[in-house]
Design a protein around this motif. Structure first.
Motif, mmCIF file in Angstrom:
data_model
loop_
_atom_site.group_PDB
_atom_site.id
_atom_site.type_symbol
_atom_site.label_atom_id
_atom_site.label_comp_id
_atom_site.label_asym_id
_atom_site.label_seq_id
_atom_site.Cartn_x
_atom_site.Cartn_y
_atom_site.Cartn_z
ATOM 1 N N PHE A 59 0.721 -0.517 0.223
ATOM 2 C CA PHE A 59 0.095 -0.162 -0.069
ATOM 3 C C PHE A 59 1.109 1.384 -0.332
ATOM 4 C CE2 PHE A 59 -0.199 -1.812 4.396
ATOM 5 C CZ PHE A 59 0.738 -0.607 5.214
ATOM 6 N N THR A 60 0.411 2.344 -0.042
ATOM 7 C CA THR A 60 0.662 3.422 -0.024
ATOM 8 C C THR A 60 0.380 4.467 0.614
ATOM 9 O OG1 THR A 60 1.349 3.422 -2.489
ATOM 10 C CG2 THR A 60 1.031 6.065 -0.996
ATOM 11 N N ASP A 64 -2.676 13.930 3.510
ATOM 12 C CA ASP A 64 -2.280 15.289 3.231
ATOM 13 C C ASP A 64 -1.972 15.758 1.791
ATOM 14 O OD1 ASP A 64 -3.131 15.386 5.868
ATOM 15 O OD2 ASP A 64 -1.385 16.533 6.636
ATOM 16 N N VAL A 65 -2.327 15.943 1.191
ATOM 17 C CA VAL A 65 -2.556 16.475 -0.092
ATOM 18 C C VAL A 65 -2.214 17.850 -0.252
ATOM 19 C CG1 VAL A 65 -2.282 14.280 -1.585
ATOM 20 C CG2 VAL A 65 -4.328 15.602 -1.361
ATOM 21 N N TYR A 97 1.065 9.920 -0.991
ATOM 22 C CA TYR A 97 3.026 9.634 -1.394
ATOM 23 C C TYR A 97 3.057 9.576 -3.319
ATOM 24 C CZ TYR A 97 4.152 9.676 3.537
ATOM 25 O OH TYR A 97 4.121 9.920 4.740
ATOM 26 N N ALA A 98 2.513 9.995 -3.743
ATOM 27 C CA ALA A 98 2.247 10.386 -5.139
ATOM 28 C C ALA A 98 2.050 11.111 -5.925
ATOM 29 C CB ALA A 98 1.448 9.282 -5.616
ATOM 30 N N GLU A 99 2.307 11.158 -7.356
ATOM 31 C CA GLU A 99 2.357 11.972 -7.946
ATOM 32 C C GLU A 99 0.825 12.605 -8.529
ATOM 33 O OE1 GLU A 99 6.200 11.820 -11.165
ATOM 34 O OE2 GLU A 99 4.311 10.549 -11.610
ATOM 35 N N TYR A 100 -0.023 11.525 -8.455
ATOM 36 C CA TYR A 100 -1.567 11.850 -8.435
ATOM 37 C C TYR A 100 -2.096 11.369 -7.727
ATOM 38 C CZ TYR A 100 0.199 13.594 -13.254
ATOM 39 O OH TYR A 100 0.679 14.786 -14.337
ATOM 40 N N PRO A 283 11.778 15.387 -0.566
ATOM 41 C CA PRO A 283 11.691 14.863 -2.090
ATOM 42 C C PRO A 283 11.281 13.815 -1.660
ATOM 43 C CG PRO A 283 13.742 14.859 -2.054
ATOM 44 C CD PRO A 283 13.272 15.751 -0.298
ATOM 45 N N LEU A 284 9.353 13.864 -2.269
ATOM 46 C CA LEU A 284 8.950 12.168 -2.779
ATOM 47 C C LEU A 284 9.957 11.124 -2.066
ATOM 48 C CD1 LEU A 284 6.568 11.175 -2.545
ATOM 49 C CD2 LEU A 284 6.979 10.890 -5.177
#
Length: 308
Positions: A59-60, A64-65, A97-100, A283-284
């Motif tokens: 899972f990821t 919060d985004v 925790y992802a780009e989208y 950074p990610l």
């Protein structure tokens, strides 16, 4: 797209960046191009397996985004290009925790215009926890006395500022090195809990905002009819019964997505009455290092991940 994935529970080293499928939208959802993601203690607990909210890996983690709407499904509240922030799906997986990230548009709000994405990503979970406890449940109002535990932390520093913005007199508990910061963000009194038993110097409090699991001791300083707001023991029925039996009110906070709360918080940020404090941005690809810092328990304010 890139996302931080873990295939097993464990230490920060289990977090790795991998290529995964971009999420598909359902009606009323938006696809957010993430610019920053907040890192919270609950993320660390889920990653380590201490708090199995998401079941078994892979899972990821993350909720919060802050970012920009890339696509909008029919019925969504926002248009492509709008900047939004929020805490979608909590306590279910948001994969932040992802780009989208795909999310129901009513679980997001327009980002405060006066701050950047890293600062906005520091807000949702922590600020909503403070808002829902102090405002929605305890009804904090002008002239009340509010005691905040762990006042310099992620939730605590927002609790101080929200109570102050509502006209309360705020007493903050924190170690001495954090006192100047707390006075700067509005605390009227600051007590060093390491050297002073706060129950000997604090009295006649209307609301205790407790994130320390020291709930019962709060009854010594809480007025009859006052509120004990607990974010750690919100399901403790015995505690709730003891508080009510003592003539006080118990309010357990289990934070949930809330666009109305996010809009109210954003308005206070843009008025200059709430300032998210970001201690460090990673950074990610360095999510593991971010988790190490949060797990240290020394963070003043918040830690975030930035997504290029």
């Amino acid at each position: 797209m890139r996302a931080v994935v873990q295939r097993e529970v464990g230490g920060p080293e289990v977090l790795e960046v991998a290529e995964v499928e971009r999420p598909e939208l359902l009606s009323g959802e938006v696809l957010v191009r993430v610019r920053a993601a907040g890192v919270n203690p609950v993320d660390v607990a889920v990653r380590a397996g201490w708090f199995p909210l998401l079941g078994e890996p892979p899972f990821t983690v993350g909720w919060d985004v802050s970012g920009v709407v890339e696509e909008a499904a029919p019925g969504a509240r926002y248009r492509v290009g709008e900047e939004v922030y929020g805490m979608p799906f909590f306590p279910r997986a948001a994969n932040a925790y992802a780009e989208y990230v795909a999310a129901p548009s009513r679980q997001l709000a327009r980002k405060p215009a006066s701050i950047d994405h890293a600062q906005a990503a520091a807000l949702p979970l922590a600020a909503l926890t403070a808002w829902q406890g102090l405002v929605d449940l305890a009804g904090v109002s002008e002239g009340q006395r509010v005691l905040v535990h762990r006042a310099a932390g992620g939730v605590g520093h927002f609790a101080v500022q929200i109570a102050k913005a509502r006209g309360a007199y705020v007493i903050a508990l924190a170690s001495e090195p954090k006192h100047a910061f707390l006075r700067e963000i509005g605390a009227d009194e600051v007590v060093d809990y390491r050297t002073t038993d706060y129950t000997t110097v604090v009295e006649d409090v209307d609301i205790v905002f407790d994130s320390s699991s020291e709930n019962v001791r709060a009854l010594e300083v809480l007025k009859p009819g006052g509120f004990l707001v607990s974010i750690m023991e919100h399901r403790d029925r015995e505690l709730a019964a003891a508080v009510e039996a003592a003539g006080r009110h118990f309010a357990g906070v289990s934070v949930e997505p809330d666009y109305a709360g996010l809009e109210a918080i954003a308005a206070l940020v843009d008025e200059g009455r709430i300032r998210p404090h970001v201690t460090r941005a990673f950074p990610l690809a360095e999510a593991g290092r971010a988790h190490e810092l949060v797990a240290s328990g020394t963070v003043q304010g918040k830690v975030v991940l930035t997504v290029d």
